[in-house]
Structure formats: structure tokens, C-alpha cells
Design an enzyme around this catalytic site. Structure first.
Site, PDB file in Angstrom:
ATOM      1  N   THR A 178      -1.226   0.089   6.480  1.00  0.00           N
ATOM      2  CA  THR A 178      -0.797  -0.874   5.462  1.00  0.00           C
ATOM      3  C   THR A 178      -0.628  -2.233   6.123  1.00  0.00           C
ATOM      4  O   THR A 178      -0.138  -2.325   7.244  1.00  0.00           O
ATOM      5  CB  THR A 178       0.528  -0.447   4.800  1.00  0.00           C
ATOM      6  OG1 THR A 178       0.983  -1.530   3.970  1.00  0.00           O
ATOM      7  CG2 THR A 178       1.607  -0.129   5.820  1.00  0.00           C
ATOM      8  N   THR A 216       0.870  -1.157   0.000  1.00  0.00           N
ATOM      9  CA  THR A 216       0.000   0.000   0.000  1.00  0.00           C
ATOM     10  C   THR A 216       0.912   1.213   0.000  1.00  0.00           C
ATOM     11  O   THR A 216       2.069   1.104   0.378  1.00  0.00           O
ATOM     12  CB  THR A 216      -0.837   0.039   1.304  1.00  0.00           C
ATOM     13  OG1 THR A 216      -1.258  -1.279   1.625  1.00  0.00           O
ATOM     14  CG2 THR A 216      -2.042   0.938   1.193  1.00  0.00           C
ATOM     15  N   ASP A 218      -8.682  -2.746   3.421  1.00  0.00           N
ATOM     16  CA  ASP A 218      -8.947  -1.625   4.325  1.00  0.00           C
ATOM     17  C   ASP A 218      -8.624  -0.258   3.719  1.00  0.00           C
ATOM     18  O   ASP A 218      -9.107   0.760   4.218  1.00  0.00           O
ATOM     19  CB  ASP A 218      -8.125  -1.790   5.620  1.00  0.00           C
ATOM     20  CG  ASP A 218      -6.618  -1.731   5.357  1.00  0.00           C
ATOM     21  OD1 ASP A 218      -6.158  -2.373   4.382  1.00  0.00           O
ATOM     22  OD2 ASP A 218      -5.907  -1.050   6.110  1.00  0.00           O
ATOM     23  N   GLY A 256      -5.237  -6.340   5.151  1.00  0.00           N
ATOM     24  CA  GLY A 256      -6.385  -5.446   5.274  1.00  0.00           C
ATOM     25  C   GLY A 256      -7.554  -5.969   6.085  1.00  0.00           C
ATOM     26  O   GLY A 256      -8.213  -5.214   6.798  1.00  0.00           O
TER      27      GLY A 256
END
Lengths: 345, 345
Positions: free
Chosen positions: A262, A211, A242, A265
Site C-alpha cells: 500500500t 488500499t 500497483d 503506487g
């Protein structure tokens, strides 16, 4: 410049406190490029240099905005755009592939002053998902849009639309093929304990998710947070993690802090990670360091998850905890302190 | 039976506390069918009766499970299925139409014992989205799936698949046409203050969104929550509201409470409503009544939003606050107390 880049590790701790002076021009920018199984033993010097350069470019983009009196929101968006455009990171160009061989992108952004937020999930044709998330926040009455509808909105708002092939990178494609091979192995050896152990080890040693994220405090005392991702390699069934979920992967509230997460998720969603940190500060009066440590170093692991987060509070304090081997991360502040790190301290 | 139905309003307050005894067989079921501009002056006796019947049927379905020693999760799923199958409520059959004339459904469910959760967003072919959300939780490693991918997963799991035409109802279609006519009016009169005032009033007097939800405490002390919706009439761009967002529309944690929300979803997402209630109880040691009142009667309105929620805590206390004219709601408990209400007390 290069020399500077590798010697600016000025601070030992990843939790750094500002001197509590009354400098109203104070601003802070913090970024991450994903947490996971990032081991020095598996990294080449060239690759390490490339990541450090990438993080530095992103920091510089946001710093340039903040130092000229720009807003935290503008800095977060611009910083994440740089990370999205860099094929090293799992967001925008460089996003991982789904099981169907597509790149489905998620992003979100939040304004700590107004609690306004915007998010997109599962978009495949927008060059910079963070910019669409910003447009959802600024130009619509909604917070979250998904799929084709979000792409239509992006086009209508004049966001840059690209052919899905723009997101192709050789390295991510190879990761997908590897994951699919693992899937086949699983199907064949599903019932043998030996195969399960082997596959579990493989899973753990693979960097399956990543992420990018940014949080900022501007010189007006406003906080903002943003997150962008390509999700998990080989993800199926329109899985959403997420990153586009306000409260889970992203949250910002001027009265507490700004957070971007990060990691795996699903665990961050179940813990409502970002809002939990904010609530611990607001309701239990924990410091940001206490709140982020409790959530990442205890609650996340207890549930079986892993990952990390970056956070900045209204006083400019920074936290970057993670419970994985490494997290690409860095910060830059108004007093020209800069740090870029990859591994554990 | 009918007589019983209309006379079982046993309790005056919508915040009802159990006597703190040690009855380990205690169980509680609470439901809602949406909050909004529900005025007695605009309701016919027939329609009122139909809603009351619908809510009663749903309560009975969950009660039957809990009273036989079933789990909170099973009760929540079964109760919501009844509401999804009832065309009166904006979920499953009876869902509102998107701007494109489709029915896009969202749902989520959460287990307070394990913090496991499942959610689907933007599905158009599954008869009972709550059952797919349950399957995401129980049968996948993910928490949230969207669109076609979620539908593929649903089919693979043996969930009932229907033609999208199954969701057509005359009443919801008319609502879409009305909203589209309003859109045209807006486009024509966009710049006149008079037209803006008129349209604002129209918007407020229309029941544009609705949701169904259920929370339960079973006799083993476990909590569960679930929410399902068709979203907003005339919604565009793949908009996702709070219903499928864990932490916003749905949350359950055995150590605090189980919550399902309904209202203007964007505000519930920005406040991360359900998790905020849980955190106020856990971190600020507020009672559920205090926490839900603070979030719905103060924080929500301050931000400009409206709606309500239902909640049950680990001791079996119930809360059903809302800041709109009405909320379809009811509960049923192990000591055979039952209440069904539509308007303000």
C-alpha cells in the site's frame, strides 16, 4: 469483547517471529487498510475505534476460515471482502472518486502454491473486486482483465453486480471536491514559488491514497496474498496503480513469502516491490525482515516514494514495515495472538 | 544492400559478448518481433524476406539515433515505432483482433537510469502506443494508464490519433475468424477427448500471440527497454498481458540490464519475468546469459509457458533466448556488427 479488542496488543515489535516448532497446524493472517499520513493528533477516539473495529472484523473473518482448516486463498478473499464492504477503507464501498466522479476499482490475488494469479483493473460495477480477481485466476486462462471486459466476465461468473452509485460515500466525495479545488489553485498559482510550497504541504498532509490487503499462511503450509483499492482521489486518464499488478502490489510464492503493498503506487510499480522482496529472500538469502526493511525503509524512500507492506513467510514470520506516519494493520495467528495497530510503534 | 542483409549473420551464438574494452562510445540495439510457432517449413521465401526487411528497417532507425549520440530511450521509442507501423508485426498497424473485432493495444517503456517508466493498456485510437507510454513516463506523475483515459491523455499530449479502422489488416481479420471457428468447435465438442486433442494441437500450431520489443545501451552507459503489442487474437474480457506490465514484459535498470519479453503473457506476469532476470543478476550475481537462460529455458517451461526475451546489459552483452520454434530478432552494435534471425540456431 471491546475490552479484549483494545488490550490485545501483545507484542511490541511489528516484526514477530514464531517459535520454530513443528506445529503443522500453524496458520497466520495479516491485514492492512492502507498507509499514509495517519496522525494520532488528527484522529478522534470514535474514528480510531471504528477503524479498529473494521480491522478486527476483517481479521476475524479470515481467522474463522483458517482455524477450520480453510485455505490461505479463501481466507485472503473473505478477509478482503469484509474490508471492501466497509466504507472506512479505500476499496469497494468507500472507494475514492476519480476526476470524473467515478469509482474505478482494482484488485489482485495470488496463490503461492501454484503461482497462479488473477487481477482486475478499472471496474465500476462489481461489489467485490477481489472476488472477480479470484474468478479470473480460477475460471479463466488469463491473469489480468480491465474495464468493461472485466465487468462482463464478472457478470458471467455470477459475481455480485451493483449500480455504480453503490460506491458513493459523502466523505470520499468531499475529498474529491477538495482535490479539485487544489487543482484550481494550482492552475491559478502555477508559477509562484509560494503557492507551490503551500500546495506541496497540502498534498503531503492529505491522505490521498489507500488500499486494503491481506496475506495468509494456512495449516497446509500454503501462502496467498491479495490487494484491493479504489486508487487515488481525483485520479485521471484511467490511471492504474500497483494494486492489480502482480509483482508490484501483490505476490505470493510458497518458497519465500506472501506480500500485499500500500502506498504511492507508481513507486511500487517501478521497484516491482512485492517480487523484489521475494527475490531478496530467494536469491540473496535475506530474512523476510531484512528484505522488507531494505525495500520499504531504504529503496522506496531513495526513489522518493512512500507506503508500506504486509508480509508472511512460509515459517509464519510476520513483517509490517512502512515509511509513512501510520498504517492500518493487524494480524491474528493460530496461537490466538492478535494485534491491531494504526500508528508507528 | 540486399546481399549484405542476408550475409550479415556474423555470429553463431545468440548470446554474444563484447570484448571488455573501455570504448565509452559503445552502443547496442537489440529488437524482437515476437516469438512463437515460426517454422521454416511454413514460411515462404517472400515472407521471410519481408520480415527480415522489417527487422532491418527497425534496427536501422535505432542505430541512426544511437550512432549520432542519441539516448537509449529515444532509440527504443523510434525503433518500436517502425515495428508498430509495419503490418507484419502484432503491434500498432498489424495488431491482432479481440473477440469483439477491435484492436486493443498495450505498450510500455522504461529508463534504466532513473527507473522511470510509462505504460498504456487497451488503447484503440493511438497510432503509436509506445509514444504514449513514453509520454506517460515523461509528462505525467503516473506509470500506467488504460482505455479511454489513456486515449484522452494521448490526445492532450499531441500524440497521433487515428480512427480504429487504421489498424485493420486482412490477415489478422482472417486469424480472428479462424479462432472464432475454433471456439465454435470447442463449444460443440467440449466433452470429447478426441476433439480436445485436436483443438490442443491446433492451438499449438497457431501463432496466436506476438509482440515487438527493443532494448538499447547508449554511448553514455544508459539502458532502456520497451515493448508493444496487440495482445492475443480473439482475446476477451479486456485481457491485459505482460507487455504493459513493468517488471513482467519490460524492465530496465542501469545496474543490471534492459529486457523486453514476448510470449504467452500470463506466464510472464506470474513469473514477473523481466524483474526476475534483473534480480538474478543483482542478487545472485548471475551473468545475464545465466539469468535469462534460467528464466526462459527452465522456469518458464516448468510453469507451462513459452516465449522468449531480448536483453542487453550495462557492458553491452546481448541475450536473446526463447523456448519456442522461432523468434524474430536482431541486433546492431557500435562496431557495426549486425545479425537478423528468425529460427533456432
Amino acid at each position: 469483547m471491546k475490552h479484549l479488542l483494545y488490550t490485545i496488543v501483545l507484542l511490541i515489535s511489528s516484526n514477530y517471529s514464531f517459535a520454530q516448532n513443528d506445529n503443522s497446524k500453524k496458520f497466520v493472517l495479516v491485514i492492512h487498510g492502507g498507509a499514509g499520513t495517519i496522525l494520532k493528533s488528527e484522529m478522534t477516539p470514535e474514528r480510531e475505534k471504528a477503524y479498529t473495529h473494521g480491522l478486527n472484523d476483517a481479521l476475524q473473518a479470515g481467522y474463522n476460515i483458517l482455524s477450520k482448516g480453510g485455505t490461505a486463498l479463501d481466507a485472503v478473499e473473505a478477509t478482503i471482502k469484509v474490508l471492501e464492504d466497509n466504507p472506512l477503507f479505500n476499496a469497494g464501498k468507500g472507494a475514492v472518486f476519480t476526476n470524473e466522479g467515478k469509482n474505478e476499482l482494482d484488485a489482485s490475488i495470488m496463490d503461492g502454491k501454484t503461482l497462479k494469479a488473477g487481477a482486475v483493473a478499472g471496474v465500476t460495477t462489481v461489489k467485490n473486486p477481489i472476488t472477480v480477481a479470484r474468478a479470473v485466476m480460477d475460471k479463466s486462462s488469463h491473469v489480468m482483465m480491465a474495464g468493461k471486459g472485466a465487468e462482463q466476465f464478472a457478470a458471467q461468473q455470477g459475481c455480485t453486480i451493483v449500480d455504480p452509485s453503490y460506491f458513493f460515500t459523502e466523505e470520499r466525495w468531499k475529498s474529491l471536491l477538495k482535490e479539485k479545488a487544489n487543482d484550481s489553485l494550482k492552475a491559478i498559482h502555477n508559477d509562484t514559488a509560494k503557492a507551490k510550497t503551500f500546495l506541496k504541504q497540502k498534498e503531503n498532509s492529505d491522505y490521498k491514497y489507500g488500499t486494503v490487503g491481506c496475506v495468509a499462511l494456512d495449516m497446509y503450509g500454503n501462502l496467498a496474498a491479495g490487494t484491493s483499492t479504489g486508487g487515488m482521489t481525483n485520479k485521471k486518464f484511467g490511471r492504474i496503480g500497483d494494486s492489480p499488478i502482480i509483482g508490484a502490489g501483490t505476490y505470493a510464492d510458497n518458497s519465500t513469502c506472501a506480500i500485499s503493498c500500500t502506498g504511492y503506487g507508481e513507486y511500487f510499480i517501478r521497484l516491482v516491490m512485492a517480487k523484489s522482496v521475494s527475490d531478496r529472500m530467494e536469491l540473496a538469502h535475506e530474512t523476510m525482515k531484512q528484505a522488507t526493511n531494505e525495500m520499504i525503509m531504504h529503496k522506496l524512500g531513495e526513489l522518493g516514494g512512500d507506503g508500506g507492506l504486509i508480509a508472511v513467510d512460509k515459517n509464519g514470520n510476520i513483517a509490517m514495515p512502512f515509511n509513512t506516519a501510520g498504517m492500518y494493520r493487524g494480524y491474528m495467528t493460530s496461537d490466538v495472538k492478535k494485534e491491531i495497530k494504526i500508528y508507528k510503534d
